[in-house]
Design an enzyme around this catalytic site. Sequence first.
Site, mmCIF file in Angstrom:
data_model
loop_
_atom_site.group_PDB
_atom_site.id
_atom_site.type_symbol
_atom_site.label_atom_id
_atom_site.label_comp_id
_atom_site.label_asym_id
_atom_site.label_seq_id
_atom_site.Cartn_x
_atom_site.Cartn_y
_atom_site.Cartn_z
ATOM 1 N N GLN A 197 0.819 -1.213 0.000
ATOM 2 C CA GLN A 197 0.000 0.000 0.000
ATOM 3 C C GLN A 197 0.855 1.267 0.000
ATOM 4 O O GLN A 197 0.342 2.356 -0.262
ATOM 5 C CB GLN A 197 -0.910 0.000 1.240
ATOM 6 N N TYR B 131 6.946 -9.851 4.111
ATOM 7 C CA TYR B 131 6.146 -8.667 3.799
ATOM 8 C C TYR B 131 6.269 -8.361 2.302
ATOM 9 O O TYR B 131 7.332 -7.967 1.818
ATOM 10 C CB TYR B 131 6.592 -7.450 4.611
ATOM 11 N N GLN C 159 7.940 -10.085 20.178
ATOM 12 C CA GLN C 159 6.974 -9.239 19.475
ATOM 13 C C GLN C 159 5.616 -9.954 19.440
ATOM 14 O O GLN C 159 5.349 -10.755 18.552
ATOM 15 C CB GLN C 159 7.468 -8.942 18.053
ATOM 16 N N SER D 38 0.543 -3.872 16.177
ATOM 17 C CA SER D 38 -0.868 -3.498 16.034
ATOM 18 C C SER D 38 -1.496 -2.997 17.334
ATOM 19 O O SER D 38 -2.507 -3.529 17.796
ATOM 20 C CB SER D 38 -1.680 -4.674 15.480
ATOM 21 N N PRO D 39 -0.941 -1.941 17.936
ATOM 22 C CA PRO D 39 -1.544 -1.383 19.154
ATOM 23 C C PRO D 39 -2.940 -0.822 18.916
ATOM 24 O O PRO D 39 -3.725 -0.720 19.862
ATOM 25 C CB PRO D 39 -0.558 -0.279 19.556
ATOM 26 N N ALA E 258 -5.098 -2.313 16.916
ATOM 27 C CA ALA E 258 -5.935 -3.442 16.473
ATOM 28 C C ALA E 258 -6.290 -3.350 14.997
ATOM 29 O O ALA E 258 -7.455 -3.428 14.615
ATOM 30 C CB ALA E 258 -7.197 -3.539 17.329
ATOM 31 N N LYS F 24 -12.908 4.095 13.471
ATOM 32 C CA LYS F 24 -13.448 4.383 12.138
ATOM 33 C C LYS F 24 -14.441 3.340 11.655
ATOM 34 O O LYS F 24 -15.150 3.574 10.668
ATOM 35 C CB LYS F 24 -12.311 4.517 11.130
#
Length: 331
Positions: free
Chosen positions: A26, A53, A175, A204-205, A207, A214
């Site tokens: 992205q 990734y 992690q 991912s704090p 989530a 949002k």
Amino acid sequence: MKTTTLGKSPLTVSRLCLGTMMFGDQTPLEDARAIVADAQEKGCNFIDTADVYTLGKSEEIVGQVLKGQRHHWVLASKVGNAMSEEPNHKGYSRSWMLRACEGSLRRLETDHLDIYYLHRDYNGMNLEEPLRGIEALLRDGKIRYWGVSNFRGWRIAEMVNMARQMNMPGPVVCQPYYNLLNRLPEVEILEACGHYGLGVVPYSPIARGVLTGKYAPGQTPAEGSRAARGDKRILETEFREESLQIAQTLRQHCEAKGVSLAHFATAWVLANRHVSAVIAGPRTLAQWQDYAGALDVEITAEDEALVNSLVAMGHPSTPGYNDPSYPLNGR
């Protein structure tokens, strides 16, 4: 940018670690370059990627943008997930680990990694083989330190003690997937890390975007969002009715407090005594710049009590929920 030591290791890292999972997917090269430049300007010195990734594209972009500034950064990558359909292009055989590390170093245009993570645990996997691979990489100077990602608490303890038996350096960092909607790591993972002196750097704090508020319950996700794109991991993890409802409750609390929900959620993770840093994984420069506000948010006793009332300590937001990517053996 605030800094801290990574557990009991001698490494000093920024409290925000720049996550690059979106680079090459992205986030195109020029946007990635702007994000990294801004991060360095703000004093961030910790950057995280993985071979899997975008199947190496993230590492390639990180390598390009770190040219001339490599030694400013504590650079972390990972191994273990499948890189192709070939049977020996995944996991932790010494043969694959040595080849995978060489591939990461080539893509990152560096001669060593500061941290090399075992990316995930595999049920029933013998731990001596990956430790032998790590030992060889440490001995050859290809990596300086190593860590684990997505490992259960007892497996972390096993690796620490096995490394001692093998007279080799143990892991310095873990992690886990940890945020206020997924408090399962509080049961054993965080305590194991604290006991053995591992730094904790959760990913991912927010989530996977749910803790920005949002996503409204019962409404179609906005175009371009992870949920709207059908992202596999958000749909099988935090895109659940209970999580969406909790996010809305917390958003109202944050509005009254005068902070954003994303800042609150990230600050809540950082406030855990075991946590050294958090992975901030932006898609855009604006998203990266927004993360910095979390460092100024104070989590009060009232905030802690509210979170505890919504998600009990050591539990997920949905009673009985288990991540399908890490199934339990059960009976």
